[in-house]
Design a protein around this motif. Structure first.
Motif: not given
Length: 353
Positions: A152-159, A163-167, A172-175, A193-196
């Motif tokens: 249940k403890n989702s790890l926050p990934i900030y951006a 950046t989120i839109k691009a990944i 994301g898959e391109s890189w 695993v994109p930022p959330n």
């Protein structure tokens, strides 16, 4: 301070260790199966997801302050020999958990970073910041989520939102695919695993006893760069806005806005040490990069004003002392200076209209 991974000649499977040879053989077999027909191709794709590249050799963290460490990448570009270890990974201990700034270029790099972290502290990772959407800064997210974000403890990934839109889109898959190609499949097994969580300029996060102040100051290296200031420690992680002895990639960026970003970071932080994602952290990172960029861009501006073509502008740039004095010490200079002059020339042309 740190030690670089032992080079492997991955272009010659016979020279690789036994485990690496088995991995390369399996990968080659999967590729061959994919060429035999649709059913085998589908099977090969399924199997490929189960293939994982070899571990990345340990690199001991460099301590910048009592609470901030950097795993410093020894190389500036991804290769089979370095397994994609090309960008720095930063840790900040907060007393309530560790914050990671840029997670590396693969799941293997993320796992190596976690091994190093466990030698420093028992604190769990409680947050990640991804500085921008180039894959060497977020493809390690997977390892940290697997280790610290289960249940249940989702790890926050900030951006930044850009950046989120691009990944989540093409980047994301391109890189991920590009990193596999550049490393001869050493990064295989990495998933995107994109930022959330989207963040923007001026936001502050109080985590434990540390304050993280975010700076998004326009379209610099990419449209969505964030610099992360650790206020109490007097350090700011600038991602790829500035690099140490490497030309910051400007394919998605702007020279003019990069200069403005440097000015605003200096004016609005109390930073003693700038942490680049490539190279050695120091007080002089922004100044080193500014002078190199000024030698490129200002020379192109003058060339455009003088009506000179691109090749003549490049010749002038190479003679500019701000550029010439840095050529020998700048990683990838010979292979990249032409492209960066071209980008500066195009930006100067656009600004002249």
């Amino acid at each position: 301070m740190s030690h670089a991974p032992r080079p492997l000649n991955d272009s010659d499977p016979a020279s690789a260790p036994a485990g690496r040879r088995r991995f390369l053989g399996l990968a080659a077999g999967l590729a061959a199966g994919a060429a035999l027909g649709p059913s085998l191709s589908a099977f090969a794709e399924d199997m490929k997801m189960a293939v994982k590249g070899p571990p990345v050799r340990d690199i001991a963290p460099l301590r910048l302050t009592p609470r901030v460490w950097v795993i410093q990448a020894p190389d500036g570009f991804p290769t089979p020999e370095n397994h994609g270890m090309m960008a720095n990974v930063t840790f900040v201990s907060t007393g309530k958990g560790v914050v990671v700034i840029d997670s590396g270029a693969s799941v293997q790099i993320g796992e190596m970073a976690i091994r190093q972290l466990k030698r420093l502290t028992d604190e769990p990772v409680v947050a990640i910041f991804n500085s921008h959407y180039h894959g060497d800064h977020y493809l390690g997210n997977q390892a940290f989520v697997d280790a610290f974000g289960a249940g249940k403890n989702s790890l926050p990934i900030y951006a930044h939102a850009e950046t989120i839109k691009a990944i989540r889109g093409h980047e994301g898959e391109s890189w991920r695919a590009a990193m596999e190609r550049w490393t001869n499949l050493a990064s295989a097994g990495t998933r995107v695993v994109p930022p959330n969580t989207a963040v923007d300029h001026g936001q502050e996060f109080r985590i434990g006893d540390r304050t993280f102040r975010l700076h998004h100051l326009g379209h610099a290296h990419t449209p969505g760069d964030i610099s992360v200031e650790v206020v109490e420690d007097g350090v700011t992680h600038v991602g790829d806005i500035a690099m140490d002895r490497r030309i910051a990639n400007m394919d998605d960026g702007s020279y003019v806005d990069t200069f403005k970003t440097y000015d605003m970071l200096i004016a609005n932080t109390r930073t003693k040490v700038w942490i680049p994602a490539h190279g050695v952290p120091s007080a002089g990172v922004l100044q080193w990069n500014r002078e190199l960029f000024a030698g490129i861009y200002e020379t192109c501006v003058q060339a455009v004003q003088d009506g000179l073509p691109l090749e003549a502008a490049k010749a002038r740039v190479l003679k500019d002392p701000r550029v010439a004095s840095r050529a020998a010490e700048t990683k990838g200079f010979d292979n990249n200076i032409g492209k960066y002059v071209s980008l500066a020339y195009l930006e100067a042309e656009a600004a002249s209209f």
